[in-house]
Motif scaffolding. Structure first.
Motif, PDB file in Angstrom:
ATOM      1  N   PHE A  52      -7.187  -9.933   8.717  1.00  0.00           N
ATOM      2  CA  PHE A  52      -7.643 -11.108   9.465  1.00  0.00           C
ATOM      3  C   PHE A  52      -8.964 -10.749  10.130  1.00  0.00           C
ATOM      4  O   PHE A  52      -9.124  -9.653  10.662  1.00  0.00           O
ATOM      5  CB  PHE A  52      -6.607 -11.588  10.491  1.00  0.00           C
ATOM      6  CG  PHE A  52      -6.122 -10.551  11.450  1.00  0.00           C
ATOM      7  CD1 PHE A  52      -6.614 -10.489  12.742  1.00  0.00           C
ATOM      8  CD2 PHE A  52      -5.160  -9.628  11.067  1.00  0.00           C
ATOM      9  CE1 PHE A  52      -6.170  -9.530  13.626  1.00  0.00           C
ATOM     10  CE2 PHE A  52      -4.691  -8.675  11.952  1.00  0.00           C
ATOM     11  CZ  PHE A  52      -5.204  -8.619  13.244  1.00  0.00           C
ATOM     12  N   GLY A  53      -9.933 -11.661  10.021  1.00  0.00           N
ATOM     13  CA  GLY A  53     -11.271 -11.387  10.546  1.00  0.00           C
ATOM     14  C   GLY A  53     -11.828 -10.128   9.893  1.00  0.00           C
ATOM     15  O   GLY A  53     -11.798  -9.982   8.673  1.00  0.00           O
ATOM     16  N   ASN A  54     -12.333  -9.208  10.697  1.00  0.00           N
ATOM     17  CA  ASN A  54     -12.874  -7.940  10.196  1.00  0.00           C
ATOM     18  C   ASN A  54     -11.822  -6.838  10.195  1.00  0.00           C
ATOM     19  O   ASN A  54     -12.154  -5.669  10.027  1.00  0.00           O
ATOM     20  CB  ASN A  54     -14.068  -7.501  11.062  1.00  0.00           C
ATOM     21  CG  ASN A  54     -15.222  -8.472  10.970  1.00  0.00           C
ATOM     22  OD1 ASN A  54     -15.425  -9.097   9.943  1.00  0.00           O
ATOM     23  ND2 ASN A  54     -15.966  -8.605  12.048  1.00  0.00           N
ATOM     24  N   TYR A  55     -10.567  -7.171  10.438  1.00  0.00           N
ATOM     25  CA  TYR A  55      -9.504  -6.174  10.564  1.00  0.00           C
ATOM     26  C   TYR A  55      -8.625  -6.127   9.323  1.00  0.00           C
ATOM     27  O   TYR A  55      -8.277  -7.158   8.762  1.00  0.00           O
ATOM     28  CB  TYR A  55      -8.604  -6.491  11.769  1.00  0.00           C
ATOM     29  CG  TYR A  55      -9.354  -6.594  13.070  1.00  0.00           C
ATOM     30  CD1 TYR A  55      -9.748  -5.457  13.761  1.00  0.00           C
ATOM     31  CD2 TYR A  55      -9.678  -7.832  13.600  1.00  0.00           C
ATOM     32  CE1 TYR A  55     -10.443  -5.553  14.954  1.00  0.00           C
ATOM     33  CE2 TYR A  55     -10.363  -7.939  14.796  1.00  0.00           C
ATOM     34  CZ  TYR A  55     -10.738  -6.793  15.465  1.00  0.00           C
ATOM     35  OH  TYR A  55     -11.438  -6.900  16.647  1.00  0.00           O
ATOM     36  N   THR A  56      -8.260  -4.914   8.944  1.00  0.00           N
ATOM     37  CA  THR A  56      -7.227  -4.698   7.935  1.00  0.00           C
ATOM     38  C   THR A  56      -6.275  -3.697   8.549  1.00  0.00           C
ATOM     39  O   THR A  56      -6.681  -2.606   8.945  1.00  0.00           O
ATOM     40  CB  THR A  56      -7.820  -4.139   6.623  1.00  0.00           C
ATOM     41  OG1 THR A  56      -8.792  -5.063   6.137  1.00  0.00           O
ATOM     42  CG2 THR A  56      -6.736  -3.953   5.578  1.00  0.00           C
ATOM     43  N   MET A  57      -5.009  -4.080   8.645  1.00  0.00           N
ATOM     44  CA  MET A  57      -4.020  -3.224   9.301  1.00  0.00           C
ATOM     45  C   MET A  57      -2.875  -2.905   8.348  1.00  0.00           C
ATOM     46  O   MET A  57      -2.524  -3.719   7.506  1.00  0.00           O
ATOM     47  CB  MET A  57      -3.506  -3.886  10.570  1.00  0.00           C
ATOM     48  CG  MET A  57      -4.610  -4.171  11.570  1.00  0.00           C
ATOM     49  SD  MET A  57      -4.015  -4.724  13.155  1.00  0.00           S
ATOM     50  CE  MET A  57      -3.800  -3.165  13.964  1.00  0.00           C
ATOM     51  N   GLU A  58      -2.313  -1.704   8.514  1.00  0.00           N
ATOM     52  CA  GLU A  58      -1.152  -1.267   7.739  1.00  0.00           C
ATOM     53  C   GLU A  58      -0.057  -0.850   8.705  1.00  0.00           C
ATOM     54  O   GLU A  58      -0.330  -0.386   9.807  1.00  0.00           O
ATOM     55  CB  GLU A  58      -1.506  -0.056   6.864  1.00  0.00           C
ATOM     56  CG  GLU A  58      -2.225  -0.375   5.603  1.00  0.00           C
ATOM     57  CD  GLU A  58      -2.436   0.861   4.725  1.00  0.00           C
ATOM     58  OE1 GLU A  58      -2.108   1.986   5.153  1.00  0.00           O
ATOM     59  OE2 GLU A  58      -2.937   0.688   3.609  1.00  0.00           O
ATOM     60  N   TYR A  59       1.176  -0.995   8.244  1.00  0.00           N
ATOM     61  CA  TYR A  59       2.346  -0.546   9.003  1.00  0.00           C
ATOM     62  C   TYR A  59       2.775   0.786   8.388  1.00  0.00           C
ATOM     63  O   TYR A  59       3.324   0.812   7.284  1.00  0.00           O
ATOM     64  CB  TYR A  59       3.463  -1.590   8.898  1.00  0.00           C
ATOM     65  CG  TYR A  59       4.638  -1.334   9.805  1.00  0.00           C
ATOM     66  CD1 TYR A  59       4.537  -1.554  11.171  1.00  0.00           C
ATOM     67  CD2 TYR A  59       5.849  -0.895   9.294  1.00  0.00           C
ATOM     68  CE1 TYR A  59       5.619  -1.340  12.007  1.00  0.00           C
ATOM     69  CE2 TYR A  59       6.932  -0.678  10.123  1.00  0.00           C
ATOM     70  CZ  TYR A  59       6.810  -0.901  11.482  1.00  0.00           C
ATOM     71  OH  TYR A  59       7.880  -0.688  12.311  1.00  0.00           O
ATOM     72  N   ILE A  60       2.471   1.899   9.073  1.00  0.00           N
ATOM     73  CA  ILE A  60       2.693   3.231   8.503  1.00  0.00           C
ATOM     74  C   ILE A  60       3.439   4.144   9.474  1.00  0.00           C
ATOM     75  O   ILE A  60       3.438   3.912  10.681  1.00  0.00           O
ATOM     76  CB  ILE A  60       1.356   3.899   8.103  1.00  0.00           C
ATOM     77  CG1 ILE A  60       0.448   4.077   9.320  1.00  0.00           C
ATOM     78  CG2 ILE A  60       0.665   3.120   6.999  1.00  0.00           C
ATOM     79  CD1 ILE A  60      -0.756   4.950   9.074  1.00  0.00           C
TER      80      ILE A  60
END
Length: 170
Positions: A52-60
């Motif tokens: 979303f937006g400039n963010y890329t997130m992972e659940y690690i």
């Protein structure tokens, strides 16, 4: 604020154009329903990544005090070694008024991000200090230590850590 984004699951399903935001305090991805209610992802284990937006997130998974936990991290660099940022916030209780001092409402104080390294599918490890950083590269310890000294890498600066990880990945 909600930002339109996408959720990618481990089963390769994509949910697009969903209003999303990251709740730092609860470490949850929240979304806005069609009737303007706020809900959190119920099973983040099935999420591959969230953009979303400039963010890329992972659940690690990541290591904290010799224990393995799971949480959301912002992806800064991907490769043999991946660099992640974990946003941090602190909650301060409200303060009652005192003589010569006004009352203060409860508030969240944004702290500096914590940086983590991840090799393959291993749990991510903290880049807390230079010694921990060198120890996280066991097979190339001497080369990485020399690179850190030569380039005066600061473990608190994102762009310097990116240089280090790019060097390792090359």
């Amino acid at each position: 604020e909600f930002i339109k984004g996408s959720i990618y699951t481990l089963s390769k399903t994509q949910y697009a154009d969903i209003p999303l935001r990251y709740n730092i305090y609860n470490d949850e991805i929240e979304f806005e329903t069609e009737d303007k209610k706020v809900a959190a992802l119920d099973a983040p284990e099935v999420v591959e990544k969230v953009t979303f937006g400039n963010y890329t997130m992972e659940y690690i998974p990541f290591e904290v005090a010799k224990k393995v936990k799971k949480g959301f991290f912002e992806i800064l660099l991907k490769g043999k070694a991946s660099l992640y940022a974990r946003p941090d916030v602190e909650f301060h209780q409200a303060k009652a008024p005192q003589p010569y001092k006004d009352a203060e409402p409860a508030k969240f104080i944004r702290k500096a991000d914590n940086y983590y390294l991840r090799f393959g599918m291993e749990p991510a490890v903290s880049c807390g200090n230079k010694k921990e950083l060198v120890e996280s590269f066991p097979e190339h310890k001497n080369e990485m230590e020399a690179f850190i000294k030569k380039n005066k890498i600061n473990v608190k600066k994102e762009d310097e850590l990116k240089k280090l990880v790019e060097y390792y990945n090359s």
